[in-house]
Scaffold this active site. Sequence first.
Site, mmCIF file in Angstrom:
data_model
loop_
_atom_site.group_PDB
_atom_site.id
_atom_site.type_symbol
_atom_site.label_atom_id
_atom_site.label_comp_id
_atom_site.label_asym_id
_atom_site.label_seq_id
_atom_site.Cartn_x
_atom_site.Cartn_y
_atom_site.Cartn_z
ATOM 1 N N PHE A 123 42.212 41.039 42.851
ATOM 2 C CA PHE A 123 40.844 41.266 43.625
ATOM 3 C C PHE A 123 40.019 40.012 43.952
ATOM 4 O O PHE A 123 39.293 39.843 45.045
ATOM 5 C CB PHE A 123 39.892 42.185 43.014
ATOM 6 C CG PHE A 123 39.005 41.797 41.903
ATOM 7 C CD1 PHE A 123 37.742 41.324 42.114
ATOM 8 C CD2 PHE A 123 39.431 41.611 40.572
ATOM 9 C CE1 PHE A 123 36.897 40.768 41.319
ATOM 10 C CE2 PHE A 123 38.725 41.099 39.505
ATOM 11 C CZ PHE A 123 37.581 40.775 39.836
ATOM 12 N N LYS A 124 40.245 38.931 43.247
ATOM 13 C CA LYS A 124 39.539 37.686 43.395
ATOM 14 C C LYS A 124 39.869 37.137 44.804
ATOM 15 O O LYS A 124 38.975 36.141 45.320
ATOM 16 C CB LYS A 124 39.832 36.534 42.439
ATOM 17 C CG LYS A 124 39.695 36.785 40.928
ATOM 18 C CD LYS A 124 38.166 37.272 40.622
ATOM 19 C CE LYS A 124 38.173 37.748 39.030
ATOM 20 N NZ LYS A 124 38.216 36.996 37.987
ATOM 21 N N ASP A 125 41.189 37.321 45.256
ATOM 22 C CA ASP A 125 41.417 36.729 46.702
ATOM 23 C C ASP A 125 40.547 37.445 47.803
ATOM 24 O O ASP A 125 40.314 36.572 48.924
ATOM 25 C CB ASP A 125 42.885 37.333 46.849
ATOM 26 C CG ASP A 125 43.884 36.696 46.222
ATOM 27 O OD1 ASP A 125 43.553 35.299 45.718
ATOM 28 O OD2 ASP A 125 44.976 37.289 46.157
ATOM 29 N N THR A 156 40.852 34.310 38.617
ATOM 30 C CA THR A 156 40.171 33.437 39.303
ATOM 31 C C THR A 156 40.862 32.127 39.785
ATOM 32 O O THR A 156 40.781 31.469 40.714
ATOM 33 C CB THR A 156 38.461 33.082 38.666
ATOM 34 O OG1 THR A 156 37.786 34.338 38.713
ATOM 35 C CG2 THR A 156 37.570 32.114 39.277
#
Length: 486
Positions: A123-125, A156
Amino acid sequence: MHYISTRGHVAAQQFSEILLAGLAPDGGLYLPDAYPQVSSADLDAWRSLSYADLAFEILSRFATDIPAEDLRMLVRKTYTPEVYCNVRAGELAEQITPLRTLEEKDGGKLVLQALSNGPTLAFKDMAMQLLGNLFEYTLSRQHAELNILGATSGDTGSAAEYAMRGKKGIRVFMLSPHRKMSSFQTAQMFSLQDENIFNIAVEGVFDDCQDIVKAVSNDLSYKATQKIGTVNSINWARVVAQVVYYFRGYLLATTSNEQKVSFAVPSGNFGNVCAGHIARMMGLPIDQLVVATNENDVLDEFFRTGIYRVRKSSETYHTTSPSMDISKASNFERFVFDLLGRDAERVASLFRKVDTHGGFDLSGGPGSDGDEFAKVAQYGFVSGKSLHQDRLATIRDVHARHGVTIDTHTADGVKVAREHVKPGVTMIVLETALPAKFNETIQEALGHEAERPAGFGNIESLPQRFVVMPADAAEVKQYIRVHTGL
């Protein structure tokens, strides 16, 4: 829109001025001086928008100093089906973050929001790809360079490096806890051979890495000379970019603005769920924000008791949801600032106490530092924790009942979400990563390997480039000096 520090730094700044900065000069975190408000008419107008255009509508309220045509260009460049292409079969890439209903019970739904379709499968993308484009755009306008110093517990780092690799005027120095990430996570980072990427494996835990980043950021002279910036969620742009998918999830899950939804968020550093708090403060109809922790339960303890007790490195568990192996939640300060009525002096005092005594107590009990815990419910927060056997059982159950394989962190989210589902309210669990990133635990749970997207089949066998270093800020600072020539 102007920004202030949670610890009282008075110089109000605009978005572009804090974009590259990370921490405020007083060691606090930036927040807007007031949250922009979203109306029911806004939500109606946004239901038909693409993800990119929704991102523009939300971000334009925070980045008011970036020309609208430039910001629209940046978000449309970022949020495309070509970038977020790892969508599972049967789901639409154009949605970027599609929803999938897992179960319905007593009028309540449990839904997964896919956030891991980007290039590093996490989800960091969702924020980092935008951050890379914002950095490059801003540095180009300023004819400047930036040396990014970051810390990662797993996702991250790779998201930042993939977003920044090859970007003009940018170098990345990423700290990670040595031998405490999954083999897939480690390979994603260390196999990159780009000249502007530097991986530093720190002999310690994630909190040690994070402390080094803060120590360097608080050395204002060094920070200025070495042109240090951050990509961790202490960076405001990271958090505000994540606000977008809360709005997206709500709009996909509802047909009327009279409806409320809840979000369950696997959380270690409080950045992801902090974005949900901001969305709620803006007026998004969120009922509950469910904070799901693993064995490192500092946040669960606070939301149950009002006591924030930071664990030492020796008390931080190495778990099978390693990206949440965090015992000092950096973004928690942003919520405490709001909880305390934006009293910056009290916030500064409490977080000085964290540094000296390891925590603070807002329970209202004898000897406590305040009684604000009674107000937590007004912000919608509840919590719970998930242990190794819980996540194994949840992975098995979701796979057996729904034919879906989820990663270990998402399993923590599902386990805790099920404890808080209400009749008539959709509970959206934020997916954190694709299961391939934690193949060892998937094998333990299901007896077979997790499916891998194309291009990641042999990632662990690729050559790796990194250095090992003690948890020493001075050594990290010297390493940066040598490799920047500044």
